[in-house]
Design an enzyme around this catalytic site. Sequence first.
Site, PDB file in Angstrom:
ATOM      1  N   LEU A  57      45.369  36.129  42.317  1.00 31.30           N
ATOM      2  CA  LEU A  57      45.293  37.543  41.960  1.00 31.30           C
ATOM      3  C   LEU A  57      45.336  38.307  43.277  1.00 31.30           C
ATOM      4  CD1 LEU A  57      42.416  37.603  39.300  1.00 31.30           C
ATOM      5  CD2 LEU A  57      44.863  37.905  38.868  1.00 31.30           C
ATOM      6  N   ASP A  58      46.078  39.409  43.330  1.00 29.64           N
ATOM      7  CA  ASP A  58      46.114  40.142  44.591  1.00 29.64           C
ATOM      8  C   ASP A  58      44.746  40.741  44.881  1.00 29.64           C
ATOM      9  OD1 ASP A  58      45.936  43.011  43.811  1.00 29.64           O
ATOM     10  OD2 ASP A  58      47.833  42.611  42.804  1.00 29.64           O
ATOM     11  N   ALA A  59      44.525  41.154  46.107  1.00 27.37           N
ATOM     12  CA  ALA A  59      43.196  41.563  46.566  1.00 27.37           C
ATOM     13  C   ALA A  59      42.619  42.695  45.743  1.00 27.37           C
ATOM     14  CB  ALA A  59      43.249  41.953  48.047  1.00 27.37           C
TER      15      ALA A  59
END
Length: 270
Positions: free
Chosen positions: A116-118
């Site tokens: 998952l992106d930040a």
Amino acid sequence: MTLREAQGPAEGEGVRLQKALANAGVASRRVAEQMIVEGRVRVNGRVVDELGSRIDPEKDLVDVDGTAVQFDQSKRYVMLNKPTGVVSSMKDDRGRPDLRRFTKDWDERLYNVGRLDAETSGLLVLTNDGELAHVLAHPSFGVTKVYIAKVDGKVTPQTIQRLLRGVELEDGPIAADKARLLSTSTGSVTGAEGAGSLVELTLHSGRNRIVRRMMAEVGHPVVELVRRQFGPLHLGTLPAGRARELTKVEQGALLTLARRDTGNEETPDE
């Protein structure tokens, strides 16, 4: 069907099937025996209904009522509600907050399944089962993920239909498996004048930042994004920043999914 017909170990070798099931925490030995007699247990894809049957827990694939059984008790399967601001890595070379802080309760070395992106929060699976992680991380395997996106603007039914039909992005077309509008508000989700909406998207794609790019393409940039489901797993009430081991039921559902044919592979990401 006997286990010999199912190509299990030779007579006298291996572990009795009901004992293996009990050791795996599926049920008591007596209940496991009843399951076998009722034809609810399969070994390597074939029903085994004789109580004298033996298996090799290290090699044979067993399922009960269609749900896979894990005999290797050293394997760990953990659900994390990843908070925003954390990168999906066990060690970030840029010094950003990573996933290590959430794995301190386990002695095993865990790895994340996909990313998952930040700035996206939500459900992330951590495991030391490398084979499972490799399989489930590939979007071509068809694992669906459900996201809730808080977006700017009032999303219309026409926009939902466009997401379902597909939009053209710089790396090719993409369509949501499912899409629905959950709510709209008169105030902008960014605090400015205007409207905001909550949209639920179901996708099996693993392309980079795909939800954000899809919503931007239809004119509704994402303000907040959370992944609520990954395959058969639901985030439920797990608080942000907390991790827990999967239940036996959840673990079995995930393993069942992982034992299907993988097909082609792609590089995964949110």
